[in-house]
Every structure is written in C-alpha cells, then in structure tokens.
Design an enzyme around this catalytic site. Structure first.
Site, PDB file in Angstrom:
ATOM      1  CG  HIS A 307      -2.085   0.895   1.054  1.00 27.41           C
ATOM      2  ND1 HIS A 307      -2.020   2.248   1.284  1.00 27.41           N
ATOM      3  CD2 HIS A 307      -3.342   0.633   0.613  1.00 27.41           C
ATOM      4  CE1 HIS A 307      -3.198   2.768   1.006  1.00 27.41           C
ATOM      5  NE2 HIS A 307      -4.018   1.827   0.592  1.00 27.41           N
ATOM      6  CG  ASP A 364      -8.700  -4.216  -2.723  1.00 28.85           C
ATOM      7  OD1 ASP A 364      -9.882  -4.046  -2.386  1.00 28.85           O
ATOM      8  OD2 ASP A 364      -8.019  -3.352  -3.302  1.00 28.85           O
TER       9      ASP A 364
HETATM   10  N1  CMC Z   1       4.250  -7.551  -5.015  1.00 24.65           N
HETATM   11  C1  CMC Z   1       5.586  -7.495  -5.180  1.00 24.65           C
HETATM   12  N2  CMC Z   1       6.342  -6.390  -5.011  1.00 24.65           N
HETATM   13  C2  CMC Z   1       5.688  -5.268  -4.647  1.00 24.65           C
HETATM   14  C3  CMC Z   1       4.306  -5.231  -4.473  1.00 24.65           C
HETATM   15  C4  CMC Z   1       3.576  -6.413  -4.664  1.00 24.65           C
HETATM   16  N3  CMC Z   1       2.242  -6.442  -4.504  1.00 24.65           N
HETATM   17  N4  CMC Z   1       3.929  -3.976  -4.120  1.00 24.65           N
HETATM   18  C5  CMC Z   1       5.055  -3.255  -4.089  1.00 24.65           C
HETATM   19  N5  CMC Z   1       6.129  -4.027  -4.397  1.00 24.65           N
HETATM   20  C6  CMC Z   1       7.537  -3.622  -4.403  1.00 24.65           C
HETATM   21  C7  CMC Z   1       7.878  -2.788  -5.626  1.00 24.65           C
HETATM   22  O1  CMC Z   1       8.326  -3.581  -6.679  1.00 24.65           O
HETATM   23  C8  CMC Z   1       8.943  -1.878  -5.070  1.00 24.65           C
HETATM   24  O2  CMC Z   1      10.124  -2.638  -4.968  1.00 24.65           O
HETATM   25  P1  CMC Z   1      11.572  -1.905  -5.184  1.00 24.65           P
HETATM   26  O3  CMC Z   1      11.686  -0.916  -4.053  1.00 24.65           O
HETATM   27  O4  CMC Z   1      12.547  -3.019  -5.114  1.00 24.65           O
HETATM   28  O5  CMC Z   1      11.506  -1.244  -6.528  1.00 24.65           O
HETATM   29  C9  CMC Z   1       8.495  -1.604  -3.625  1.00 24.65           C
HETATM   30  O6  CMC Z   1       7.710  -2.762  -3.273  1.00 24.65           O
HETATM   31  C10 CMC Z   1       7.653  -0.353  -3.478  1.00 24.65           C
HETATM   32  O7  CMC Z   1       6.551  -0.453  -4.371  1.00 24.65           O
HETATM   33  P2  CMC Z   1       5.920   0.756  -5.168  1.00 24.65           P
HETATM   34  O8  CMC Z   1       5.248   0.236  -6.387  1.00 24.65           O
HETATM   35  O9  CMC Z   1       6.956   1.839  -5.320  1.00 24.65           O
HETATM   36  O10 CMC Z   1       4.866   1.266  -4.103  1.00 24.65           O
HETATM   37  P3  CMC Z   1       3.683   2.212  -4.419  1.00 24.65           P
HETATM   38  O11 CMC Z   1       3.384   2.905  -3.160  1.00 24.65           O
HETATM   39  O12 CMC Z   1       3.953   3.032  -5.631  1.00 24.65           O
HETATM   40  O13 CMC Z   1       2.497   1.173  -4.832  1.00 24.65           O
HETATM   41  C11 CMC Z   1       0.702  -0.349  -4.692  1.00 24.65           C
HETATM   42  C12 CMC Z   1       1.509   0.736  -3.964  1.00 24.65           C
HETATM   43  C13 CMC Z   1      -0.556  -0.645  -3.867  1.00 24.65           C
HETATM   44  C14 CMC Z   1       0.254   0.165  -6.076  1.00 24.65           C
HETATM   45  C15 CMC Z   1       1.572  -1.624  -4.851  1.00 24.65           C
HETATM   46  O14 CMC Z   1       1.951  -2.085  -3.582  1.00 24.65           O
HETATM   47  C16 CMC Z   1       0.873  -2.731  -5.644  1.00 24.65           C
HETATM   48  O15 CMC Z   1       0.958  -2.745  -6.867  1.00 24.65           O
HETATM   49  N6  CMC Z   1       0.178  -3.687  -4.940  1.00 24.65           N
HETATM   50  C17 CMC Z   1      -0.605  -4.701  -5.628  1.00 24.65           C
HETATM   51  C18 CMC Z   1      -1.944  -4.110  -6.068  1.00 24.65           C
HETATM   52  C19 CMC Z   1      -2.902  -3.923  -4.916  1.00 24.65           C
HETATM   53  O16 CMC Z   1      -3.094  -4.804  -4.097  1.00 24.65           O
HETATM   54  N7  CMC Z   1      -3.566  -2.742  -4.899  1.00 24.65           N
HETATM   55  C20 CMC Z   1      -4.592  -2.436  -3.887  1.00 24.65           C
HETATM   56  C21 CMC Z   1      -4.185  -1.323  -2.973  1.00 24.65           C
HETATM   57  S1  CMC Z   1      -5.286  -1.218  -1.545  1.00 24.65           S
HETATM   58  C22 CMC Z   1      -6.818  -0.703  -2.218  1.00 24.65           C
HETATM   59  C23 CMC Z   1      -6.779   0.723  -2.533  1.00 24.65           C
HETATM   60  O17 CMC Z   1      -7.016   1.527  -1.617  1.00 24.65           O
HETATM   61  O18 CMC Z   1      -6.524   1.077  -3.699  1.00 24.65           O
END
Ligand code: CMC
Length: 428
Positions: A307, A364
């Site tokens: 998140h 989720d």
């Molecule tokens: N699986 C594997 N690696 C992950 C995941 C994941 N689900 N989420 C983040 N990472 C890694 C990402 O690759 C990055 O690694 P590194 O630092 O080595 O590059 C690190 O963790 C930080 O991730 P980010 O993408 O920079 O984080 P963000 O804050 O931009 O993204 C997120 C947050 C929710 C989009 C992401 O965690 C994700 O894609 N999760 C899966 C989709 C999901 O479950 N979304 C629902 C969110 S909750 C409902 C809502 O309120 O929307």
C-alpha cells in the site's frame, strides 16, 4: 515562533511557511515557490505531495490508524450503520435520530432510476464489465438531472444531487448484475434498509418475496463502511480534480469509478481472487509465486499486498480478515481459496523482500473471499468497493467545492524535442 523551511537556490535563500495539521502532520507550503524562484517541484505519483488540507479522513500509515472525522474505523465498523457513516462523511458529523431519519427517508425515496436508463442497459453486450456500465450510468444521470450541471452550485441542488446519487447507485449496480445474468431487474423496496434493499435488487426475483439474511446484511454493512473513505487516494483525487473544473457531481463520481477500476487500486479485489484461483488450479508451491513477485524481470505482483501509505499493516485488512472467518463460518461455506490466502500471507510475511518493503495484505486481500461467499461474481467486486466509497467521494467533492479550491492543474518538466522545422512528408 512559527516554523518555516528554507530552500537555497543558486546561493539565494527562500523561506516557505510550514503548515501543521491537527494530528501534527507537517507540510511545507510551496504554493508560492514558482512565483518567487521560477522552479517547480517534481514528484511523480505525488508520493510526497499534499494536494489539499482536508478535515475528513485521518490516516497514519506507520501506526495503522484510520479515522473518519475523528471516529476510529474499528468503532464505526462494529457499531454504525452505513447510512450513519455516509452522513458523517458527507455532512461532517454523526446524525442525530431526526437527521438520520430524514436522510434515510430522502435516500429511500430517490432509489428509482429513470425508465429510459433500462434501454442503455439493453444496449450493453452480455458480460460487459459492470464497472464500465456503472461509470457510464453514473455519468448519464447528469443528463436526466440538468440542475446538477449548475456550476454556481446552489446548496439545494447539491443536496438533491447527493441524495439522488447515494440512492440510485445501488439500483444501477444491481441492474448491471441482472443484465449480465440475463435476469429481470428488480424495483427497489422502500421498507428495507439501504443494504437490505441492494440485496433485494441483486438476489430477488419477481416470483418470490426476497427475505434479507441478517448475516449477509451485516457483512455488507461492515464492508461498505471499511471502504467508505481513504483520504487522497487515486480515485478520490480524480473526483476532486475533475470537480475542480466545476464539472457536475455525477461526472466527477463517474471519473472516480473509472479510476477505481484499475487493478492497482480498487480492481485489486478482483485481481486477488483471480490470482488465488490460478494458484489453486496450478497447484505449484506458494514459494514459486513469491519468487515471481520478487523477480524484477517478471511483471507479476502479489495482488492484495502493499500500500502506498500503510507500511506496517492495513487496519481495514485486519477487520476484514476476521469478518471473512466469521462470515464463512456463519454461512457454513468452506472455501479452499481462504486457506491459500492465509498460507500466502504467512509465507509473504516471513519473506525478507516483503518485510523490508513493508508489504502487508491490504483491504482487497480478504474482501473478495467474503464477496465470493455471498455469491457475488468476481467482476462485481470492484462495484461493491465503489458502492462503499461513494460517500467518501461525495464528502471530498463537497469539501473541495465549499473551500473553492483552484482548478487542479499540475506542472511538468518538459523532456521532449527542442523546436524544429516542419518537414515535408517526402523528407521525413
Ligand atoms: N508484489 C511485489 N512487489 C511489490 C508489491 C507487490 N504487490 N507492491 C510493491 N512491491 C515492491 C515494488 O516492486 C517496489 O520494490 P523496489 O523498491 O525493489 O523497486 C516496492 O515494493 C515499493 O513499491 P511501489 O510500487 O513503489 O509502491 P507504491 O506505493 O507506488 O504502490 C501499490 C503501492 C498498492 C500500487 C503496490 O503495492 C501494488 O501494486 N500492490 C498490488 C496491487 C494492490 O493490491 N492494490 C490495492 C491497494 S489497496 C486498495 C486501494 O485503496 O486502492
């Protein structure tokens, strides 16, 4: 002495005020930065950028705290009705008996949608994604209620628009479901609760009297409350930014529905169940999925994990995990996907990659398991999220509008080609 921040640019010092929130959150107010320095800030994904000062939802990602207008999410999920929470988010305080009764009454009497809208549904293909239908239907409400388009925003028109929207969205969602099932639509029933009426329109059939199951009603009430607001997330920011152009409420919410649809946001609840079902069908060890999620050359991510703001745990996920256990036990459903979800959580939470990055199950991860147990098809999951999120979107739109916030219009750093001469097509 009030706190300030100094930025030194080319040896020259510029001072900016620091804004302190009611929970001691700090922000450097750089709204005059470009005017005084010629510079802008660059922050893709707005990871460090506050877009507004808001009094609606407080969220402390480090400590897993979520409050709507000061009330803990745990208390609201346990004790309140979704209509009370909707009123709280939209109007700023919990309603007293008279206020709640008026609100419920008004919502109940706006649940019908214009008969012409049925023809829109007829035109959608079978198995059209319900989020596409919902977004279109919500936008089209503005064409039936032109007073909503008044940019001067007369308070009576706004209230009527808000009540219509809250009242009609469950009707539209249920119609989208019935369309895909090839079943006749059900007209709303005014003697039922907001959630009970939605259940009746989803699962009722004309030949029978639908009896609302209190276990399902209570589970949906809780899920809607847990989804009701989440400060400046992707869809809420979309609603505020669309509304900041003085677009009407229906169009702004329709844009929010579209933003929610993506799998990185609300669409994750559908993606989680699809992922868990694939894991189950393939029968490969969980560790291989974890390894794929960690592999940067593989686009696979563990859906339902991570998140932007929660880095220790998501308080909503805690409540939902327990609710999933309760609902499955109460309904006597044995879902092997729930076991896979629990095992996956266990493996991920002990893996250094996930621990280091603060990746925990989010809201989720377990919600889809409850929706499945209630008999809701996977492509309707994000619609359920939208129904819950609606009061939050409305409250945020109203706040933006009442504060007369300026039109949202970020800047950019241009990295394209410098000026060049137009080349004739034969010389390209
Ligand atoms: N699986 C594997 N690696 C992950 C995941 C994941 N689900 N989420 C983040 N990472 C890694 C990402 O690759 C990055 O690694 P590194 O630092 O080595 O590059 C690190 O963790 C930080 O991730 P980010 O993408 O920079 O984080 P963000 O804050 O931009 O993204 C997120 C947050 C929710 C989009 C992401 O965690 C994700 O894609 N999760 C899966 C989709 C999901 O479950 N979304 C629902 C969110 S909750 C409902 C809502 O309120 O929307």
């Amino acid at each position: 002495m009030s706190e300030t921040a100094r930025i030194i640019l080319n040896g020259q010092e510029h001072e900016f005020p620091v804004v302190t929130g009611s929970e001691n959150e700090k922000a450097i107010d750089i709204s005059k930065l470009r005017g005084s320095t010629g510079y802008i800030t660059l922050d893709p994904g707005f990871k460090n950028t506050g877009s507004t000062q808001s009094g609606i939802t407080y969220l402390d990602g480090e400590n897993g705290i979520l409050r709507y207008r000061g009330y803990a999410i745990e208390d609201l999920a346990e004790k309140a009705s979704f209509m009370e929470v909707a009123y709280l988010l939209i109007y700023g305080d919990l309603p007293n008996e008279k206020e709640l009764s008026y609100f419920n009454d008004s919502i109940t009497h706006h649940t019908l949608v214009h008969e012409n809208m049925k023809r829109f549904f007829d035109a959608f293909p079978l198995r059209a994604h319900p989020m596409g239908m919902l977004s279109s239907m919500v936008a089209s409400l503005s064409t039936f209620y032109p007073e909503s388009q008044n940019p001067n925003r007369d308070i009576t028109d706004i209230d009527l628009t808000i009540h219509r929207l809250v009242a009609k969205i469950p009707t539209l969602a249920a119609q989208a479901y019935k369309h895909n099932m090839g079943l006749p639509t059900m007209y709303p029933k005014n003697n039922l609760s907001y959630v009970g009426n939605f259940m009746h329109m989803m699962w009722g059939v004309p030949a029978e009297d639908y009896v609302v199951d209190p276990i399902i009603e209570s589970a949906l009430n809780k899920l809607f409350i847990l989804h009701a607001d989440h400060e400046q997330n992707c869809s809420t920011s979309t609603v505020r930014i669309v509304g900041s152009s003085q677009a009407n409420l229906y169009s702004s919410i329709s844009a929010g529905v579209s933003a929610l649809w993506g799998p990185l946001h609300g669409g994750a609840n559908q993606a989680v169940i699809e992922m868990l079902e694939t894991i189950r069908a393939e029968g490969t060890p969980l560790q291989s999925w974890i390894d794929r999620a960690k592999d940067k050359s593989d686009s696979f991510r563990l859906m339902g994990f991570g998140h932007r703001v929660y880095k220790n745990f998501d308080p909503r996920a805690r409540i939902i995990k327990k609710a999933a256990d309760d609902v499955l036990a109460q309904l006597g459903v044995d879902d092997p996907v729930l076991d896979i979800a629990k095992q996956l959580e266990e493996v991920a939470l002990n893996d250094e990659y996930f621990v280091q990055r603060g990746l925990y199950p989010n809201v989720d991860f377990y919600s889809g398991i409850i929706y499945r147990a209630l008999g809701i098809p996977t492509d309707m999951f994000t619609v359920m999220f939208a129904l819950g999120r609606l009061p939050g979107w409305i409250g945020q739109w109203k706040e933006m509008s009442e504060n007369r916030e300026p039109i949202g219009r970020p800047r950019q750093v241009f990295t394209g080609s410098p000026a060049r001469d137009y080349a004739d097509i034969k010389n390209r």
